[in-house]
Design an enzyme around this catalytic site. Structure first.
Site, short mmCIF file in Angstrom:
data_model
loop_
_atom_site.label_atom_id
_atom_site.label_comp_id
_atom_site.label_asym_id
_atom_site.label_seq_id
_atom_site.Cartn_x
_atom_site.Cartn_y
_atom_site.Cartn_z
N CYS A 65 10.85 51.60 1.48
CA CYS A 65 10.72 51.31 -0.16
C CYS A 65 12.18 51.45 -0.75
CB CYS A 65 9.77 52.38 -0.84
SG CYS A 65 9.93 51.99 -2.50
N CYS A 69 12.33 56.78 -6.53
CA CYS A 69 11.33 58.00 -6.96
C CYS A 69 11.59 59.38 -6.42
CB CYS A 69 10.09 57.61 -6.89
SG CYS A 69 9.59 55.84 -7.63
N CYS A 72 8.79 60.96 -3.82
CA CYS A 72 7.98 60.09 -2.71
C CYS A 72 8.77 60.03 -1.54
CB CYS A 72 8.06 58.35 -3.19
SG CYS A 72 7.18 57.44 -2.30
N CYS A 142 -9.52 48.66 -4.90
CA CYS A 142 -8.62 48.75 -5.73
C CYS A 142 -7.10 48.55 -5.08
CB CYS A 142 -8.58 50.48 -6.49
SG CYS A 142 -7.03 50.68 -7.41
N CYS A 202 -6.22 51.92 -13.66
CA CYS A 202 -6.23 53.20 -13.04
C CYS A 202 -4.70 53.73 -13.14
CB CYS A 202 -6.73 53.37 -11.70
SG CYS A 202 -6.27 55.04 -10.68
N ARG A 272 -9.72 62.13 -11.28
CA ARG A 272 -9.70 62.35 -9.69
C ARG A 272 -8.43 63.09 -9.38
NH1 ARG A 272 -8.24 57.48 -9.10
NH2 ARG A 272 -10.34 56.90 -9.30
#
Length: 401
Positions: A65, A69, A72, A142, A202, A272
């Site tokens: 990636c 972040c 991560c 999703c 979400c 969740r």
């Protein structure tokens, strides 16, 4: 406790607590944690009974990636020893999804690391969605692909996607301390794009990154204003090789207080428990089911979770039941208002990525002011509980489902 009685009454009426009340939940002592769980549990049961929705993650593309972040394991410059692979083929992703569905999951979350999808990536994911739904007609899907460009949410909806995940992660005021390659506003824009396309939105948070109580309240109030159908609550997994590897700020009791605060602020939304529950809640996981009505089954994107069989046993032993494919997750008034069916994504490991009762948003003091809270003292590090995923998608080994 007058505070808890007030919050239960407000939760049953879908009324937004004040900022002081939300902060007060986080400030309760460990001696009061069972009272907090019991109170928030009344709100959870009112809107969701004893059902627990099972969700299953498929990591379509792991690592590599370009975003930075800090939380991560797939970030630019990460030295975490995670699996790295490019896009799974649609049949491979469908096979991976089938394992979770066989274990009782009713929703599959398709996740890909990266800043956001290209149009070709959207084509790939669209083919994958179709392949999964051809094999499992009733499954909810999703997507979690990062920042969306104009028109991409609509294309995913046309391909059969039911929901889109993009987490806010932390408060707007501290977002720049966590990520520099995109902005908090970029994330809000993507959630709004999903909403506008008719996808069930979400969006959630990550706790344990060194944030203050006020930061946690700010981001949850922001989520309430965005009005997603589901709010995943992640607890930071401090991967070695990432900038936040030394952030061990959570205890099981603090995790329960955070979940309770989210439930009080978002009473009728699918809450969740996402990444990190095994690492930080540990043996207190069953208590968390009294607060959240949704969990991930099996492994996460780059870390291994509790055995799928143990998840199912935990749910049954705690007196809850797995939500069936034919059951609607959200309360009737939310489904009627938004067309939403709940949402699944939210694991912080790789998603690169309106309606407040009295109009409160995230501006400090908008719902009253409170004394500045500070981050809790660091807790004992437990790197032994962080297990890098070596099975399932992207490997030749059977998944944990």
């Amino acid at each position: 406790m007058d505070l808890l009685n007030t919050l239960v009454d407000k939760g049953l009426r879908r009324e937004l607590p004040t900022r002081e009340e939300a902060l007060a939940v986080l400030a309760t002592s460990d001696d009061d944690v069972l009272d907090v769980v019991a109170a928030a549990g009344k709100v959870r049961r009112h809107w969701f009974g004893r059902r627990v929705k099972l969700n299953y993650l498929v990591n379509l593309k792991s690592g590599l990636c370009p975003e930075d972040c800090s939380y991560c394991s797939q970030r630019l410059g990460s030295k975490a020893g995670i699996l790295k692979y490019t896009w799974l083929k649609p049949d491979e992703a469908s096979q991976a999804a089938a394992a979770g569905l066989a274990g009782g999951a009713k929703r599959v979350c398709l996740v890909a690391s990266g800043r956001g999808p290209t149009d070709r990536d959207v084509d790939r994911v669209s083919e994958t969605i179709k392949a999964i739904k051809e094999q499992n007609e009733a499954v909810e899907v999703c997507a979690c692909l990062g920042l969306l460009s104009d028109g991409q949410a609509e294309r995913l909806r046309e391909a059969g996607a039911d929901a889109y995940n993009h987490n806010l992660n932390t408060s707007e005021s501290t977002y720049g301390d966590i990520t520099t390659t995109h902005t908090y506003a970029d994330r809000v824009d993507t959630v709004n794009k999903a909403h506008a396309a008719g996808l069930s939105a979400c969006s959630g948070l990550i706790a344990g990154m060194g944030e203050s109580d006020e930061d946690l309240v700010d981001v949850v109030f922001s989520l309430r204003e965005l009005d997603p159908d589901s709010v995943p609550v992640n607890f930071l997994i401090p991967f070695e090789g990432t900038p936040l590897a030394k952030e061990w700020n959570l205890t099981p009791q603090r995790c329960l207080r955070i979940l309770a605060m989210v439930r009080f602020v978002c009473p009728d939304v699918e809450v969740r428990i996402a990444g990190g529950r095994e690492v930080h809640l540990r043996t207190m996981q069953p208590l968390a089911l009294h607060l959240a009505n949704s969990i991930f089954l099996g492994d996460y994107l780059t870390s291994e979770g509790q055995a799928g069989k143990a998840d199912l046993e935990m749910i049954a032993d705690a007196g809850f039941e797995v939500e069936g494919a034919g059951e609607v997750t959200l309360p009737e008034h939310r489904v009627a208002a938004t067309g939403g069916c709940g949402s699944v994504c939210g694991s912080h490991e790789g998603c690169g990525s309106h309606d407040g009762a009295d109009g409160c948003g995230t501006t400090a003091g908008a719902c009253g002011t409170a004394a500045t809270a500070t981050a809790p003292a660091p807790q004992e590090a437990r790197p032994d509980l962080v297990a890098v995923r070596r099975r399932g998608a992207g490997t030749d080994l059977a998944p944990n489902a």
